[in-house]
Each structure stands twice: as C-alpha cells, then as structure tokens.
Scaffold this motif. Structure first.
Motif, PDB file in Angstrom:
ATOM      1  N   LYS A   1     -10.746   0.811  -6.943  1.00 15.64           N
ATOM      2  CA  LYS A   1     -10.192   0.655  -5.528  1.00 15.64           C
ATOM      3  C   LYS A   1      -8.977  -0.124  -5.103  1.00 15.64           C
ATOM      4  O   LYS A   1      -8.231   0.166  -4.452  1.00 15.64           O
ATOM      5  CB  LYS A   1     -11.418   0.291  -4.928  1.00 15.64           C
ATOM      6  CG  LYS A   1     -12.851   0.954  -4.858  1.00 15.64           C
ATOM      7  CD  LYS A   1     -14.062   0.180  -4.230  1.00 15.64           C
ATOM      8  CE  LYS A   1     -15.341   0.983  -4.162  1.00 15.64           C
ATOM      9  NZ  LYS A   1     -16.404   0.070  -3.855  1.00 15.64           N
ATOM     10  N   SER A   2      -8.723  -1.032  -6.141  1.00 17.49           N
ATOM     11  CA  SER A   2      -7.596  -1.634  -6.053  1.00 17.49           C
ATOM     12  C   SER A   2      -6.447  -0.794  -6.151  1.00 17.49           C
ATOM     13  O   SER A   2      -5.475  -0.787  -5.397  1.00 17.49           O
ATOM     14  CB  SER A   2      -7.290  -3.016  -6.732  1.00 17.49           C
ATOM     15  OG  SER A   2      -6.178  -3.648  -6.840  1.00 17.49           O
TER      16      SER A   2
ATOM     17  N   LYS B   1      -5.298   1.883  -3.442  1.00 17.54           N
ATOM     18  CA  LYS B   1      -4.505   1.095  -2.257  1.00 17.54           C
ATOM     19  C   LYS B   1      -2.928   1.319  -2.463  1.00 17.54           C
ATOM     20  O   LYS B   1      -2.180   1.589  -1.523  1.00 17.54           O
ATOM     21  CB  LYS B   1      -4.735  -0.365  -2.015  1.00 17.54           C
ATOM     22  CG  LYS B   1      -6.080  -0.525  -1.554  1.00 17.54           C
ATOM     23  CD  LYS B   1      -6.398  -2.106  -1.256  1.00 17.54           C
ATOM     24  CE  LYS B   1      -7.993  -2.551  -0.851  1.00 17.54           C
ATOM     25  NZ  LYS B   1      -8.173  -3.835  -0.717  1.00 17.54           N
TER      26      LYS B   1
ATOM     27  N   ASP C   1       0.971  -1.148   0.112  1.00 19.65           N
ATOM     28  CA  ASP C   1      -0.053  -0.048   0.038  1.00 19.65           C
ATOM     29  C   ASP C   1       0.857   1.160  -0.066  1.00 19.65           C
ATOM     30  O   ASP C   1       2.034   1.146   0.409  1.00 19.65           O
ATOM     31  CB  ASP C   1      -0.968   0.190   1.176  1.00 19.65           C
ATOM     32  CG  ASP C   1      -2.033  -1.130   1.258  1.00 19.65           C
ATOM     33  OD1 ASP C   1      -2.010  -1.787   0.153  1.00 19.65           O
ATOM     34  OD2 ASP C   1      -2.467  -1.322   2.106  1.00 19.65           O
TER      35      ASP C   1
END
Length: 266
Positions: free
Chosen positions: A124-125, A128, A101
């Motif tokens: 969304k992936s 991160k 992340d």
C-alpha cells in the motif's frame, strides 16, 4: 520489518549473486519496461537483481532503495563494477517512502515481502508512489513448494528449520502462494500471477551447481546457528541433513522449487 533471516555475510552476498545469475532467464526474461520509464526497485539488497534489471532496461531511470546502508554500499559497487549508469541508490524504508505520490511509472520488488511482517502495508505504501496506470511486479519464492529426491528425513527437518526460523523472525517463507491475494488486498487491479518452476537433475549440471549447490544448500546452512540455538535440531542431525541435501545434487538426485511472479496495475 523483520531482520534479514539469511544474514549479511560475504557468503550470503555470493549466494545472492549466484541465485540471481542462475535464475535470470527464468525470472527476468519478461521484466522489460519502456524506454524513459521511471522505475523504483524496492529492497535492492546488494544489487544482485539490480544488475539484471538495469541491463534489461538500459534506457530507463532506476531508483533502488534499501533500509540497510551496508547492503546499499555493496549494491553501488556491484552496479558500478558492471559499468551500469542508469541506477541511483537511496537509503529508505518501504513503509515510509521519501517520494511524492505518483512519482514512478513502475515498481519492482524481488525477494523482499517474505522478510516483512506486514507485506500488505508495504504494498500500500509503494502504491502511493506509483502513477495511476503504472505497474508493480512482485517475485517471491515459496519454501513449501520444494520437494527433492532422495528425500532424506534429516534433510526435510533441516529444510523445515529454514521455514520455522523465518517465521520466528516474523517473516513468511511461504508467501509465494499469497502473491495474488496480497496484491488484491493492496488495491491493485488486473492482477496476474505466473508460477515459475525450477526443476533440476544431473542432466542440467549448470542448475545442479548454480541452484542446488550455490543457492539452496547455502540458504539452509545460513540458519544453522538460529536452528541449533532454538533447539530445532541437534547438531549431528543437522549435519546429516545437510549431507542428505547434497545427495540431491548427485547423479540420481532431483530438486524442484517454484517461484511466483505477480503483476498488478494501479
């Protein structure tokens, strides 16, 4: 992820390169990042956009990923052939990134979301992997924004086959209009979307050649097999449609299409 609707032929590779070069000023004149920035290019394909990204940002560190090993090999050759040294390639899935992340300062995604069944989950992936305060840039087309003259009936049917085939493959060729809400839904802040319209007539011969003849028409022709197999059109009607599309590149023809460039902050 869906399959790539346009296929992986050499002709498609050439089309992607022609498209990138033709649209470079329109789409990428403001794709500029600070020196030393770490950039993730998600879904680099054959590297057509990678070359432009790297040339515009020679003092950055770019990591370009794609799920296709064949495309990555072409991307490596494409980039190395241009003498570019600030890009490294990695086979990876956007939905399962091999990064910790907060690894990147900026993320760049061009002509990728239209091929994904769950673009919100992809964003969304990617989010991160982005550092707090980092930016994401999304560029997508919207086939529903297209209009042309002469407006041949079979040309319209052939164009709509492109939209329908991609929908059948769980993609979305109308995603340009959704860039703003998708970025918001993925949790990005200060989202801004800028439409970039391409208008072509015979007074712009470089766009007639690079956009209509070498980008748009080959893109439509690329779904011929699927369209005929799915009985969307008869072959003689299809050929007439392609002929009518060529008429838009003639002395009295016009062609218009809109791309959408969105930016958000984590």
């Amino acid at each position: 992820m869906t399959g790539y609707v346009h296929g992986y032929s050499e002709r498609e590779a050439l089309r992607l390169s022609e498209q990138a070069e033709t649209l470079e000023k329109l789409l990428h004149h403001d794709t500029v990042y600070p020196p030393g920035a770490k950039i993730l290019e998600a879904g680099c394909g054959i590297g057509a956009q990678t070359v432009i990204l790297a040339n515009n940002n020679p003092d950055t560190e770019i990591t370009s990923i794609d799920i296709s090993p064949e495309s990555l090999e072409k991307a490596r050759k494409n980039v190395e052939g241009k003498g570019i040294r600030n890009v490294k390639f990695l086979q990876a899935d956007i939905f399962s990134l091999p990064f910790e992340d907060n690894s990147f300062d900026h993320i760049f995604v061009c002509f990728v979301l239209e091929h994904l069944q769950n673009p919100e989950e992809a964003l969304k992936s990617l989010k991160k992997a982005l550092k707090p305060g980092g930016t994401i840039t999304i560029i997508e087309g919207d086939h529903g924004s297209c209009y042309f003259y002469p407006e041949g009936k079979k040309a319209i049917e052939a164009w709509n086959c492109l939209i329908r085939v991609q929908a059948h493959m769980k993609g979305n060729s109308l995603i340009g209009r959704q860039v703003y809400p998708i970025l918001l839904e993925a949790g990005f802040r200060k989202v801004k979307v800028d439409p970039r319209m391409v208008y072509v007539d015979s007074s712009k011969p470089e766009l007639v050649d690079g956009f209509i003849l070498k980008t748009i028409i080959p893109m439509v022709e690329g779904v011929k097999k699927q369209a005929l197999e799915m009985q969307m059109m008869k072959e003689n009607d299809w050929e007439k449609g392609i002929k009518e599309l060529h008429e838009t590149a003639g002395p009295g023809g016009t062609f218009c299409y809109t791309f959408f460039k969105g930016r958000g902050i984590k």
